[in-house]
Design a protein around this motif. Structure first.
Motif, PDB file in Angstrom:
ATOM      1  N   HIS A 196       0.960  -1.243   0.053  1.00  0.00           N
ATOM      2  CA  HIS A 196      -0.092   0.206   0.035  1.00  0.00           C
ATOM      3  C   HIS A 196       1.000   1.170   0.098  1.00  0.00           C
ATOM      4  CE1 HIS A 196      -3.731  -2.613   0.973  1.00  0.00           C
ATOM      5  NE2 HIS A 196      -2.604  -3.139   1.595  1.00  0.00           N
ATOM      6  N   LYS A 197       1.072   2.075  -1.044  1.00  0.00           N
ATOM      7  CA  LYS A 197       1.917   2.959  -1.190  1.00  0.00           C
ATOM      8  C   LYS A 197       1.058   4.322  -1.241  1.00  0.00           C
ATOM      9  CE  LYS A 197       4.400   0.427  -4.358  1.00  0.00           C
ATOM     10  NZ  LYS A 197       5.137   0.437  -5.889  1.00  0.00           N
ATOM     11  N   GLU A 198       1.633   5.117  -0.105  1.00  0.00           N
ATOM     12  CA  GLU A 198       0.990   6.462   0.068  1.00  0.00           C
ATOM     13  C   GLU A 198       1.919   7.461   0.736  1.00  0.00           C
ATOM     14  OE1 GLU A 198      -2.582   6.168   2.765  1.00  0.00           O
ATOM     15  OE2 GLU A 198      -1.259   5.045   4.296  1.00  0.00           O
ATOM     16  N   ASP A 199       1.507   8.620   0.725  1.00  0.00           N
ATOM     17  CA  ASP A 199       2.327   9.757   1.329  1.00  0.00           C
ATOM     18  C   ASP A 199       1.780   9.822   2.938  1.00  0.00           C
ATOM     19  OD1 ASP A 199       3.860  10.313  -0.716  1.00  0.00           O
ATOM     20  OD2 ASP A 199       2.665  11.844  -1.326  1.00  0.00           O
ATOM     21  N   THR A 200       2.643   9.321   3.937  1.00  0.00           N
ATOM     22  CA  THR A 200       2.273   9.607   5.157  1.00  0.00           C
ATOM     23  C   THR A 200       2.938  10.660   6.062  1.00  0.00           C
ATOM     24  OG1 THR A 200       4.265   8.030   6.026  1.00  0.00           O
ATOM     25  CG2 THR A 200       2.008   7.043   5.312  1.00  0.00           C
ATOM     26  N   PHE A 201       2.140  11.393   6.757  1.00  0.00           N
ATOM     27  CA  PHE A 201       2.478  12.383   7.449  1.00  0.00           C
ATOM     28  C   PHE A 201       3.759  11.985   8.558  1.00  0.00           C
ATOM     29  CE2 PHE A 201       2.300  15.074  11.516  1.00  0.00           C
ATOM     30  CZ  PHE A 201       2.663  16.330  10.743  1.00  0.00           C
ATOM     31  N   TYR A 202       4.572  12.990   8.723  1.00  0.00           N
ATOM     32  CA  TYR A 202       5.385  12.682   9.933  1.00  0.00           C
ATOM     33  C   TYR A 202       5.979  14.208  10.325  1.00  0.00           C
ATOM     34  CZ  TYR A 202       9.447  14.610   7.312  1.00  0.00           C
ATOM     35  OH  TYR A 202      10.308  15.401   6.501  1.00  0.00           O
TER      36      TYR A 202
END
Length: 213
Positions: A196-202
């Motif tokens: 599952h590819k996505e931009d995750t917040f950090y």
């Protein structure tokens, strides 16, 4: 343990903690204003019930506000470090105090166990059967079987496998997701996995800047 004896134990523990200088007044730690939750009383019949107000968190309106929020997180982390450090020191002090108080009793138990064992072994013929019931307990002998193995367990495991005794071998298996994730996606799909590819917040905190500021 009686009430007076328990008070003596607690007093001795606190004195031991104070001797090491690890007692801290927890009320001195600051509470962040945004962590306060209001409680209101709501009467229902003959019971007073507490209802927690739902807090409305305002949206951030600028990058400066975001930076201020990061600073608040860093400040809260600093407070947590102080609280956790104080708690751990107090726990260590309590453990050491309780160990010191328990030591003579543990030694007394070992001493009496050895004396009882020696006497019962020397007077085993006086017992009817394998045990003897006394006023404060029962002494005796139980048949037991103890298994010993050589230190080189690899050889034992190999011998067990060779002898078809695999049920004597404990194996804990699992999936290393970090390594599996490094495989090609087609290989991952073959074994039933999915990527599952996505931009995750950090976010990262400049802790040193907050500490110095």
């Amino acid at each position: 343990m009686g009430s007076s004896r328990w008070k003596q134990v607690k007093k001795a523990a606190y004195e031991e903690m104070a001797r090491y200088g690890w007692m801290h007044d927890m009320s001195s730690f600051r509470r962040p204003p945004y962590a306060v939750v209001a409680l209101t009383a709501k009467k229902k019949g003959d019971r007073n019930m507490l209802r927690r107000k739902r807090m409305e968190i305002p949206m951030l309106e600028s990058w400066d506000a975001v930076d201020a929020a990061l600073k608040a997180i860093a400040a809260a982390n600093n407070e947590l470090s102080v609280i956790n450090g104080s708690m751990n020191m107090q726990i260590d002090a309590l453990k050491e105090a309780s160990d010191n108080m328990a030591k003579p009793y543990k030694e007394e138990i070992k001493k009496q166990e050895l004396l009882i064992k020696e006497f019962v072994a020397a007077n085993r013929t006086d017992m009817k059967g394998k045990s003897r019931k006394l006023t404060f307990g029962t002494v005796g002998f139980r048949f037991s079987t103890k298994l010993t193995l050589p230190k080189e367990l690899e050889k034992v495991i190999a011998a067990l496998r060779k002898s078809g005794m695999d049920d004597c071998i404990t194996v804990k298996e699992g999936v290393n997701k970090d390594i599996l994730k490094s495989y090609d996606e087609k290989d991952i799909l073959k074994v039933g996995g999915k990527l599952h590819k996505e931009d995750t917040f950090y976010y990262e905190i400049e802790q040193m800047a907050v500490s110095e500021g």
